[in-house]
Design an enzyme around this catalytic site. Structure first.
Site, mmCIF file in Angstrom:
data_model
loop_
_atom_site.group_PDB
_atom_site.id
_atom_site.type_symbol
_atom_site.label_atom_id
_atom_site.label_comp_id
_atom_site.label_asym_id
_atom_site.label_seq_id
_atom_site.Cartn_x
_atom_site.Cartn_y
_atom_site.Cartn_z
ATOM 1 N N ARG A 51 -3.464 -1.042 13.299
ATOM 2 C CA ARG A 51 -3.145 -0.193 12.143
ATOM 3 C C ARG A 51 -1.966 0.715 12.493
ATOM 4 N NH1 ARG A 51 -5.825 4.118 11.665
ATOM 5 N NH2 ARG A 51 -7.882 3.222 12.037
ATOM 6 N N TYR A 104 10.144 0.157 -12.749
ATOM 7 C CA TYR A 104 9.040 -0.789 -12.633
ATOM 8 C C TYR A 104 7.755 -0.141 -13.175
ATOM 9 C CZ TYR A 104 5.544 -3.706 -10.351
ATOM 10 O OH TYR A 104 4.480 -4.508 -10.096
ATOM 11 N N ASP A 176 14.937 2.382 -5.263
ATOM 12 C CA ASP A 176 14.156 1.147 -5.207
ATOM 13 C C ASP A 176 15.171 0.003 -5.305
ATOM 14 O OD1 ASP A 176 12.745 -1.186 -5.845
ATOM 15 O OD2 ASP A 176 11.186 -0.091 -6.929
ATOM 16 N N LYS A 201 9.327 -9.686 -3.421
ATOM 17 C CA LYS A 201 10.303 -10.300 -4.326
ATOM 18 C C LYS A 201 11.386 -11.029 -3.519
ATOM 19 C CE LYS A 201 7.614 -8.095 -7.127
ATOM 20 N NZ LYS A 201 7.915 -6.773 -7.668
HETATM 21 C C1 LIG Z 1 7.194 -5.526 -7.827
HETATM 22 C C2 LIG Z 1 7.944 -4.268 -7.769
HETATM 23 C C3 LIG Z 1 7.406 -3.121 -7.178
HETATM 24 C C4 LIG Z 1 5.989 -3.080 -6.636
HETATM 25 O O1 LIG Z 1 5.833 -3.876 -5.533
HETATM 26 P P1 LIG Z 1 4.452 -4.626 -5.119
HETATM 27 O O2 LIG Z 1 4.840 -5.381 -3.918
HETATM 28 O O3 LIG Z 1 4.067 -5.484 -6.292
HETATM 29 O O4 LIG Z 1 3.460 -3.551 -4.884
HETATM 30 C C5 LIG Z 1 8.191 -1.988 -7.112
HETATM 31 N N1 LIG Z 1 9.437 -1.964 -7.618
HETATM 32 C C6 LIG Z 1 9.993 -3.038 -8.203
HETATM 33 C C7 LIG Z 1 11.375 -2.948 -8.744
HETATM 34 C C8 LIG Z 1 9.266 -4.223 -8.311
HETATM 35 O O5 LIG Z 1 9.820 -5.274 -8.914
#
Ligand SMILES: *Cc1c(COP(=O)(O)O)cnc(C)c1O
Length: 385
Positions: A51, A104, A176, A201
């Site tokens: 962890r 998001y 982000d 992604k």
């Molecule tokens: C999918 C996504 C998230 C969240 O990520 P997870 O891996 O699904 O928790 C945050 N920001 C953007 C732009 C996303 O496309």
């Protein structure tokens, strides 16, 4: 030559030194929860319990920091886990956060419903409008949260200008960078304090691993330590096999982003002017309001396109449900193309809020399949409307 600052080289070599014991080119996946101590407290390489740290996670974190030009990075179980740990490290009850009005959906939900319940306030603004951002700053504001290109409306925000504005007000500026990926946009070079990723992604890139990351700019070591403590104490870490898959994905990120971008550009150009489409939201089109800024700030326009359909909700639903190669699914950034109906899928959680997505919008995550097949699929689905 002993060092490189070039993305394509860093993506493949940073954190990826061969195994000194066997010479294995690929570092082993350390499927272990704990580590033998050479006498009490005698840790080898600082590892005590997974962890707190695991060598496969460290390898990914080294790679992530390198490709985003950060000083350090932390790998989490999901993008939202990374966001949550970061927000908890920066904020205390009574603080205020500024977020984009089409971030998001899950980010909006996290801040509104989870952090909101613990006394965090937020404002949603169009972060492509600097005056609107400036007007939203309060004495209690601590964080400016930027997503560019935004999701799903593909608005482009000026990271360097937002950093200047945010830093003048003493804010932590978070970008982000999930949509662009570091192959196309490097916010820390533009002054951002922290970059967030859903590595689920483009970084993972093959729709087979959920993960997230926070990357810290040089000089933000104190913040990085606080987030690392929360990660350790609350436990939302990525497992070794997930970290390995993400590392493997990152090695082909630059190549994939080139193809995602060229395929998306071709599709966007092919659908402009189609009778069923009222707006094509893609920053690679010269008519996009953020095109010039995107051309300066990014080194490619990415693989995400949103279409606003003339026929409204009925047309958007029909379009999304009638495609062949674009499979109807949430998420994005994989090698395979996906179509999403944000209003009821990815952004269902923001329905009825100020961040609501129009019902006439469909979002395409353009994959790396043959461009003629993908373009044909989109045009046929539009022709059927
Ligand atoms: C999918 C996504 C998230 C969240 O990520 P997870 O891996 O699904 O928790 C945050 N920001 C953007 C732009 C996303 O496309």
């Amino acid at each position: 030559m002993t060092h490189s600052e070039n993305f394509d080289t860093l993506a493949i070599h940073a954190g990826q030194a061969f195994d000194p014991t066997t010479g294995a080119v690929i570092p082993p996946v350390h499927l272990t929860t704990t580590y033998v101590q050479d006498g009490i407290g005698g840790l080898r390489g600082g590892y005590e319990y997974s962890r707190g740290g695991n060598p496969t996670r460290t390898a990914l974190e080294t790679q992530l920091a390198a490709i985003e030009h950060g000083e350090s990075a932390l790998s989490f179980a999901s993008g939202l886990a990374a966001e949550d740990a970061l927000l908890r490290a920066v904020l205390t009850p009574g603080d205020h956060v500024i977020i984009g009005n089409d971030v998001y959906g899950g980010t909006h939900r996290l801040i509104r419903r989870i952090h909101g319940a613990w006394g965090i306030e937020h404002s949603t603004v169009d972060t492509s409008d600097l005056d609107a951002v400036r007007a939203a700053v309060r004495p209690e504001t601590k964080v400016l949260w930027v997503e560019t290109p935004s999701n799903p409306l593909m608005k482009i925000s000026d990271v360097a200008a937002l950093v200047e504005l945010g830093h003048a007000a003493g804010l932590v500026v978070v970008v982000d960078n999930t949509f662009a990926s570091p192959a196309l946009q490097q916010p820390i070079k533009l002054g951002a304090d922290v970059v967030i990723h859903s590595t689920t992604k483009y970084l993972g890139g093959h729709s087979d691993v959920v993960g997230g990351a926070a990357v810290f700019a040089p000089g933000r070591a104190e913040l990085a330590e606080k987030v690392q403590f929360i990660q350790f104490a609350a436990g939302a870490v990525s497992g070794p096999f997930d970290a390995f898959l993400t590392t493997r994905g990152i090695k082909t990120l630059a190549l994939r982003m080139q193809r995602h971008s060229s395929n998306a550009q071709a599709i966007a150009e092919a659908v402009v002017g189609h009778a069923a489409v009222s707006r094509v939201l893609y920053p690679g089109l010269p008519t996009h309001p953020g095109h010039d800024l995107a051309a300066r700030q990014m080194s490619g326009f990415g693989g995400m396109i949103s279409l606003d359909l003339v026929g409204g909700e009925a047309a958007a639903r029909r379009f999304a449900e009638s495609m062949t190669f674009f499979q109807l699914a949430e998420s994005l950034g994989g090698v395979e193309s996906l179509v999403n109906y944000p209003s009821e899928m990815t952004h269902a959680s923001v329905r009825g809020t100020e961040a609501e997505v129009p019902v006439s919008i469909v979002r395409l995550s353009v994959g790396i399949e043959d461009v003629a097949d993908l373009t044909g699929d989109v045009l046929e689905a539009l022709d059927r409307l």
